[in-house]
Design a protein around this motif. Structure first.
Motif, PDB file in Angstrom:
ATOM      1  N   VAL A 188      25.133  51.269  40.138  1.00  0.00           N
ATOM      2  CA  VAL A 188      26.524  50.822  40.022  1.00  0.00           C
ATOM      3  C   VAL A 188      27.457  51.735  40.812  1.00  0.00           C
ATOM      4  N   LEU A 189      28.334  51.130  41.634  1.00  0.00           N
ATOM      5  CA  LEU A 189      29.340  51.867  42.402  1.00  0.00           C
ATOM      6  C   LEU A 189      30.719  51.245  42.166  1.00  0.00           C
ATOM      7  N   VAL A 190      31.765  52.036  42.402  1.00  0.00           N
ATOM      8  CA  VAL A 190      33.129  51.521  42.234  1.00  0.00           C
ATOM      9  C   VAL A 190      33.822  51.438  43.585  1.00  0.00           C
ATOM     10  N   ALA A 191      34.939  50.719  43.613  1.00  0.00           N
ATOM     11  CA  ALA A 191      35.698  50.518  44.853  1.00  0.00           C
ATOM     12  C   ALA A 191      36.043  51.854  45.497  1.00  0.00           C
ATOM     13  N   GLY A 192      35.873  51.919  46.796  1.00  0.00           N
ATOM     14  CA  GLY A 192      36.176  53.121  47.564  1.00  0.00           C
ATOM     15  C   GLY A 192      34.959  53.946  47.911  1.00  0.00           C
ATOM     16  N   GLU A 193      33.867  53.783  47.158  1.00  0.00           N
ATOM     17  CA  GLU A 193      32.645  54.528  47.453  1.00  0.00           C
ATOM     18  C   GLU A 193      31.887  53.879  48.608  1.00  0.00           C
ATOM     19  N   LYS A 194      31.184  54.695  49.368  1.00  0.00           N
ATOM     20  CA  LYS A 194      30.334  54.162  50.432  1.00  0.00           C
ATOM     21  C   LYS A 194      29.020  53.677  49.819  1.00  0.00           C
ATOM     22  N   ALA A 195      28.532  52.567  50.357  1.00  0.00           N
ATOM     23  CA  ALA A 195      27.353  51.934  49.763  1.00  0.00           C
ATOM     24  C   ALA A 195      26.252  51.725  50.795  1.00  0.00           C
ATOM     25  N   PRO A 252      32.114  33.845  22.163  1.00  0.00           N
ATOM     26  CA  PRO A 252      31.125  33.325  23.122  1.00  0.00           C
ATOM     27  C   PRO A 252      31.765  32.706  24.362  1.00  0.00           C
ATOM     28  N   GLU A 253      33.020  32.287  24.231  1.00  0.00           N
ATOM     29  CA  GLU A 253      33.702  31.630  25.350  1.00  0.00           C
ATOM     30  C   GLU A 253      34.366  32.616  26.311  1.00  0.00           C
ATOM     31  N   ILE A 254      34.436  33.901  25.931  1.00  0.00           N
ATOM     32  CA  ILE A 254      35.158  34.885  26.737  1.00  0.00           C
ATOM     33  C   ILE A 254      34.196  35.959  27.231  1.00  0.00           C
ATOM     34  N   ASP A 255      34.060  36.086  28.556  1.00  0.00           N
ATOM     35  CA  ASP A 255      33.270  37.164  29.141  1.00  0.00           C
ATOM     36  C   ASP A 255      34.104  38.443  29.163  1.00  0.00           C
ATOM     37  N   ILE A 256      33.444  39.575  28.976  1.00  0.00           N
ATOM     38  CA  ILE A 256      34.095  40.861  29.207  1.00  0.00           C
ATOM     39  C   ILE A 256      33.432  41.475  30.441  1.00  0.00           C
ATOM     40  N   VAL A 257      34.172  41.488  31.534  1.00  0.00           N
ATOM     41  CA  VAL A 257      33.681  42.044  32.796  1.00  0.00           C
ATOM     42  C   VAL A 257      34.633  43.159  33.224  1.00  0.00           C
ATOM     43  N   THR A 258      34.608  43.543  34.482  1.00  0.00           N
ATOM     44  CA  THR A 258      35.513  44.610  34.932  1.00  0.00           C
ATOM     45  C   THR A 258      36.117  44.282  36.291  1.00  0.00           C
ATOM     46  N   THR A 259      37.168  45.005  36.608  1.00  0.00           N
ATOM     47  CA  THR A 259      37.722  44.997  37.959  1.00  0.00           C
ATOM     48  C   THR A 259      36.773  45.789  38.875  1.00  0.00           C
ATOM     49  N   PRO A 260      36.989  45.751  40.186  1.00  0.00           N
ATOM     50  CA  PRO A 260      36.173  46.598  41.074  1.00  0.00           C
ATOM     51  C   PRO A 260      36.343  48.099  40.829  1.00  0.00           C
ATOM     52  N   LEU A 261      37.322  48.458  39.977  1.00  0.00           N
ATOM     53  CA  LEU A 261      37.523  49.861  39.592  1.00  0.00           C
ATOM     54  C   LEU A 261      36.852  50.184  38.270  1.00  0.00           C
ATOM     55  N   GLY A 262      36.432  49.154  37.534  1.00  0.00           N
ATOM     56  CA  GLY A 262      35.767  49.375  36.257  1.00  0.00           C
ATOM     57  C   GLY A 262      36.633  49.160  35.043  1.00  0.00           C
ATOM     58  N   ASP A 263      37.875  48.678  35.200  1.00  0.00           N
ATOM     59  CA  ASP A 263      38.737  48.396  34.049  1.00  0.00           C
ATOM     60  C   ASP A 263      38.320  47.081  33.397  1.00  0.00           C
ATOM     61  N   LEU A 264      38.453  47.016  32.074  1.00  0.00           N
ATOM     62  CA  LEU A 264      38.014  45.847  31.319  1.00  0.00           C
ATOM     63  C   LEU A 264      38.838  44.603  31.667  1.00  0.00           C
ATOM     64  N   VAL A 265      38.142  43.482  31.751  1.00  0.00           N
ATOM     65  CA  VAL A 265      38.776  42.203  32.069  1.00  0.00           C
ATOM     66  C   VAL A 265      38.239  41.135  31.118  1.00  0.00           C
ATOM     67  N   ALA A 266      39.146  40.350  30.536  1.00  0.00           N
ATOM     68  CA  ALA A 266      38.743  39.165  29.787  1.00  0.00           C
ATOM     69  C   ALA A 266      38.673  38.006  30.775  1.00  0.00           C
ATOM     70  N   MET A 267      37.542  37.336  30.794  1.00  0.00           N
ATOM     71  CA  MET A 267      37.293  36.298  31.795  1.00  0.00           C
ATOM     72  C   MET A 267      36.958  34.976  31.101  1.00  0.00           C
ATOM     73  N   VAL A 268      37.753  33.967  31.407  1.00  0.00           N
ATOM     74  CA  VAL A 268      37.452  32.607  30.956  1.00  0.00           C
ATOM     75  C   VAL A 268      36.828  31.883  32.130  1.00  0.00           C
ATOM     76  N   HIS A 269      35.561  31.541  31.996  1.00  0.00           N
ATOM     77  CA  HIS A 269      34.820  30.934  33.109  1.00  0.00           C
ATOM     78  C   HIS A 269      34.435  29.509  32.760  1.00  0.00           C
ATOM     79  N   THR A 270      34.718  28.590  33.672  1.00  0.00           N
ATOM     80  CA  THR A 270      34.266  27.212  33.508  1.00  0.00           C
ATOM     81  C   THR A 270      33.322  26.874  34.665  1.00  0.00           C
ATOM     82  N   ASN A 271      32.254  26.192  34.348  1.00  0.00           N
ATOM     83  CA  ASN A 271      31.265  25.848  35.375  1.00  0.00           C
ATOM     84  C   ASN A 271      31.738  24.739  36.301  1.00  0.00           C
ATOM     85  N   ASN A 272      32.749  24.000  35.878  1.00  0.00           N
ATOM     86  CA  ASN A 272      33.198  22.834  36.636  1.00  0.00           C
ATOM     87  C   ASN A 272      34.693  22.913  36.896  1.00  0.00           C
ATOM     88  N   CYS A 273      35.078  22.505  38.098  1.00  0.00           N
ATOM     89  CA  CYS A 273      36.507  22.396  38.406  1.00  0.00           C
ATOM     90  C   CYS A 273      36.723  21.285  39.440  1.00  0.00           C
TER      91      CYS A 273
END
Length: 523
Positions: free
Chosen positions: A214-221, A289-310
């Motif tokens: 795992v790497l965060v934004a700004g690091e070389k990969a 179950p309907e809300i993902d907990i993911v992160t920003t490219p910096l690692g801060d917590l994000v609540a994500m509502v994802h729908t498979n169809n749009c």
């Protein structure tokens, strides 16, 4: 000039897009390749061959765009970043051979695994997540699991082949396995819990050993290898040695492209799938179950509502209209066709003629539908005309997203009054933006850069890695260098629009049983 270029490539669900930006973050060249997933042997997938063909053609299209404008070839650039659809399952053995066809985020067969892990971790594990795919394979006694030595996402796979580095940006990694907020790495306690859960299987691997770093934004990969340069540019004009930033998921690049990486900021990306992202200032109170907990490219917590169809069902109907023109020997520009159809919704009746649609190409976790069937429904007395038809489909495209956002508002009292949005559905000025504002009862802003979307956001991440001489935090970098001069189009929903959508969503919810039962009749 080309030595100062940063390139972002995003492998989206319907388009692989390549964007080149200069040091002022202006798009100076872009290219794309259109593709579609296939449903084969019970799984949604993309062929690996198409991954590389599409990547090369998208990159080539970008170089041709730049050459046509500036008459220069692309031989050396300052940085590159790869982004892709989050989640899914790409599993490799000790010889780095793919063990099973790529299983995408769209697959909903992992319900048993996701539910079990959710209870085990006391943390929401969505059906799309890589760990749910892996555990479901274990539960299904799939023979390939004992041979697994590495699993990754689509962006991680491409990055690995270009650089020989098995790494992943933290935003994309957070869709593989839960992230520890403090360490900015995989949650060590949950890694151990998973290993204990499967210890009777006696695999000769631990979960940590098969996950990317795992790497965060700004690091070389890593750096583009000679082989990687040939894979990206078969003409062999592109030189090796170019630094790459951590590969990211399309949710993270959407946050970057909309300047939504700070706490309490929200953004929405709408395409084949749709997701609303809100950067949290504190953890949610409950596990949903309907809300993902993911992160920003910096690692801060994000609540994500994802729908498979749009937008997929809208695209399918527009294709039918295009085909009708072809049958009549009438040439029509596809972009103009979309624009005219969207604008025609302004002539729709107040209740859209009492029409109803469910654009479910695949299943939806939020509405508890395992397998999708696109459905259009009308009463014999409905006002069935083109304006009502198109507006109903656009309203339907945002319905499941609305239901997910309601959970955040009602169950956890998360305050959301505005969203920055991007995606192709907003290309026609005001139409989808106004409908989404009514659906969410919030202001909705579309930036001028919205059409470049995640690929542009990925190019910014690549540029940040090599052009941050002042060592600014990423949110401050975005604000000072890019978005302080960015003008957007903001729409505030009217009370009438909100009331109209409230009436629609009530009918939509009541009619979900039609969708739930349809699959048994059309197999």
């Amino acid at each position: 000039m080309h030595g100062e270029i940063s390139i972002g490539i995003e492998l989206g669900s319907t388009r692989i897009k390549t964007v080149a930006i200069n040091t002022d973050f202006e798009t100076i060249g872009s290219g794309y390749f259109e593709w579609e997933n296939d449903f084969k042997d019970g799984y949604w997938t993309y062929s690996i061959n198409d991954v590389w063909i599409g990547l090369q053609k998208s990159y080539k299209s970008m170089t041709e765009d730049i050459k046509s404008k500036f008459n220069i070839p692309i031989t050396k650039v300052k940085s590159i970043g790869i982004s892709g659809m989050m989640h899914g399952y790409l599993a490799f053995d000790k010889n780095d051979d793919l063990l099973v066809p790529f299983r995408t985020w769209r697959n909903a067969y992992t319900e048993e695994a996701a539910s079990s892990l959710r209870a085990h971790f006391k943390f929401n594990i969505p059906e799309r997540w890589s760990i749910a795919h892996l555990y479901q394979s274990i539960l299904n006694k799939e023979q390939h699991v004992k041979e697994v030595r590495f699993i990754t996402t689509l962006s991680g796979y491409i990055h690995w082949y270009l650089t020989e580095q098995k790494v992943l940006g933290i935003g994309d990694a957070s869709g593989m396995f839960p992230i520890d907020q403090n360490s900015k790495n995989y949650d060590q306690e949950k890694l151990k819990q998973f290993d204990d859960l499967i210890k009777d299987e006696q695999f000769d691997w631990s979960l940590q050993s098969i996950l990317p770093e795992v790497l965060v934004a700004g690091e070389k990969a890593g750096y583009l290898t000679e082989q990687g340069a040939k894979l990206l540019d078969p003409t062999q004009q592109l030189e090796a040695g170019i630094p790459l930033c951590p590969p990211e998921g399309d949710a993270g690049t959407g946050m970057v492209a909309t300047n939504s990486v700070e706490k309490k900021k929200g953004n929405i990306s709408a395409g084949t799938s749709a997701f609303a992202m809100l950067v949290l200032d504190k953890p949610l109170k409950g596990v949903y179950p309907e809300i993902d907990i993911v992160t920003t490219p910096l690692g801060d917590l994000v609540a994500m509502v994802h729908t498979n169809n749009c937008t997929s069902d809208i695209n399918a109907w527009v294709n039918i209209f295009e085909e009708a023109f072809k049958v009549m020997n009438v040439e029509v520009d596809k972009n103009e066709l979309y624009e005219r159809l969207f604008n025609h919704t302004q002539h729709a009746d107040e209740e859209n003629g009492n029409l109803l649609s469910y654009g479910y190409i695949s299943g939806e976790n939020i509405t508890k539908i395992n397998e999708g069937v696109p459905i259009f429904v009308r009463h014999a007395n409905s006002q069935f005309n083109l304006a009502n038809f198109m507006k109903t489909h656009i309203m339907s495209a945002f319905s499941t997203l609305r239901m997910g956002v309601d959970i955040l508002k009602e169950e956890d009292q998360v305050l959301i009054d505005s969203f920055v949005v991007h995606g192709g559905i907003f290309k026609t000025k005001d139409i989808a933006q106004r409908i989404l504002g009514a659906a969410l009862n919030s202001s909705v802003e579309v930036l001028k850069t919205a059409n470049d979307g995640g690929a542009w956001g990925m190019a910014i991440l690549a540029s940040y890695m090599v052009n941050n001489d002042r060592q600014l935090p990423f949110n401050q970098y975005l604000k000072e260098y890019i978005f302080d001069k960015e003008d957007g189009n903001i729409i505030y929903p009217s009370e009438t629009d909100v009331q109209e959508y409230e009436a629609f969503i009530k009918k939509y919810k009541n009619g979900l049983e039609i969708e739930r039962n349809a699959i048994q009749y059309v197999r």
